[in-house]
Design a protein around this motif. Structure first.
Motif: not given
Length: 321
Positions: A95-122
């Motif tokens: 459609a006139g744009r550069p394009a790529a196919i990327i593998t799908f990653l299982d999971g969901m993002w956390i809308k209200r992250p807590q401290a343990p999520h922040c620790n894992m992110l770090g």
């Protein structure tokens, strides 16, 4: 992620035929985010993400983004990686744009992250920084401190229509940050956009990092500063020191900060707040007609910037050397 460019069934079917992932069964647009057009594509081989790179993405940067994800995945970091076409190319045109196919990653993002999520992110961020240490490509951060004033100039004459006094607030902070921005801290490849919607979890365990299209070569601790803004403020925009402490402790368990990096955190966090204020301000004032995307409120980052202006020392973020 967002949808700016529409794609017909026929166009997408022909594009998919270039890949060894089976025939197209269905696809749907993903309306989150602000940068590129993204679709969840279901083929006979399973699910993948189709990304069309829009005008704000420099096509010359695409090999860096795609090769970086390949490199990180090969090093064991959980992240989507580009799928090569039958001819071996990672990038095509749709459609006139550069394009790529990327593998799908299982999971969901956390809308209200807590401290343990922040620790894992770090921890995950530090592992990413170390995994990219021997990546042999580099990319200048187009939105580093040198790019903030030119970006602001595109919105300065309308800034006060969003918030009275905003033009002066930004201009004054630019003067301070341009004068005092640290120049000699450890550098490497950073993600530069690790907001909660770019970090996936499965059953409260971090499953991977996505959306590397702001990745660049810059100050490593600046990635932490971005996440202090993105993860450690509550809905009422109060700063959660417990989350900040968890984030920083997680990071330093894997990659300790130098004294200079630690000391620079308040200024880096202030700069990160200004950077996202500026892009949100521009997007708020310049939504493309018909785009299936809701611009994010820049006022959120006005309030975050004001918090960092009051941080007297790195201890304001919950840890000390």
């Amino acid at each position: 992620m967002a949808v700016y460019t529409e794609v017909t069934d026929e166009e997408l079917g022909a594009f998919i035929d270039r890949y060894d992932i089976g025939g197209l069964l269905s696809f749907k647009g993903i309306a989150e985010g602000v940068e590129n057009s993204n679709f969840l594509v279901h083929t006979e081989g399973g699910f993948n993400i189709l990304t069309l790179y829009e005008k704000r993405v420099d096509p010359a940067d695409l090999p860096f983004f795609l090769k970086l994800k390949e490199h990180l995945a090969a090093k064991g970091l959980s992240c989507p990686k580009p799928v090569p076409a039958k001819d071996g190319n990672l990038l095509g045109t749709l459609a006139g744009r550069p394009a790529a196919i990327i593998t799908f990653l299982d999971g969901m993002w956390i809308k209200r992250p807590q401290a343990p999520h922040c620790n894992m992110l770090g921890q995950a961020m530090a592992k990413m920084h170390l995994a990219a240490a021997d990546f042999d490509m580099s990319r200048k951060n187009a939105l580093d401190v040198s790019g903030w004033r030119p970006l602001f100039n595109l919105s300065a004459d309308r800034a006060d229509t969003v918030c009275p006094g905003l033009e002066k607030l930004i201009r004054d902070d630019l003067d301070i940050l341009e004068t005092n921005w640290p120049k000699d801290l450890p550098r490497g490849v950073i993600h530069a956009d690790l907001f909660p919607d770019n970090v996936f979890f499965l059953q409260d365990e971090l499953s991977g990092l996505i959306d590397f299209y702001f990745a660049c070569t810059d100050t490593l601790a600046y990635d932490l500063a971005i996440c202090l803004n993105a993860w450690c403020f509550e809905n009422d925009l109060s700063f959660n020191v417990t989350k900040a402490q968890a984030l920083l402790n997680g990071y330093t368990e894997v990659r300790p900060l130098s004294e200079a990096e630690f000391s620079a955190l308040p200024l880096l966090a202030r700069g990160a707040a200004l950077r996202f204020l500026l892009t949100r301000l521009y997007d708020w004032l310049n939504v493309p007609e018909g785009a299936l995307v809701i611009p994010k409120d820049p006022i959120e980052y006005v309030k975050k910037l004001r918090f960092h202006q009051t941080a007297a020392s790195p201890e304001a973020y919950g840890i000390s050397l």
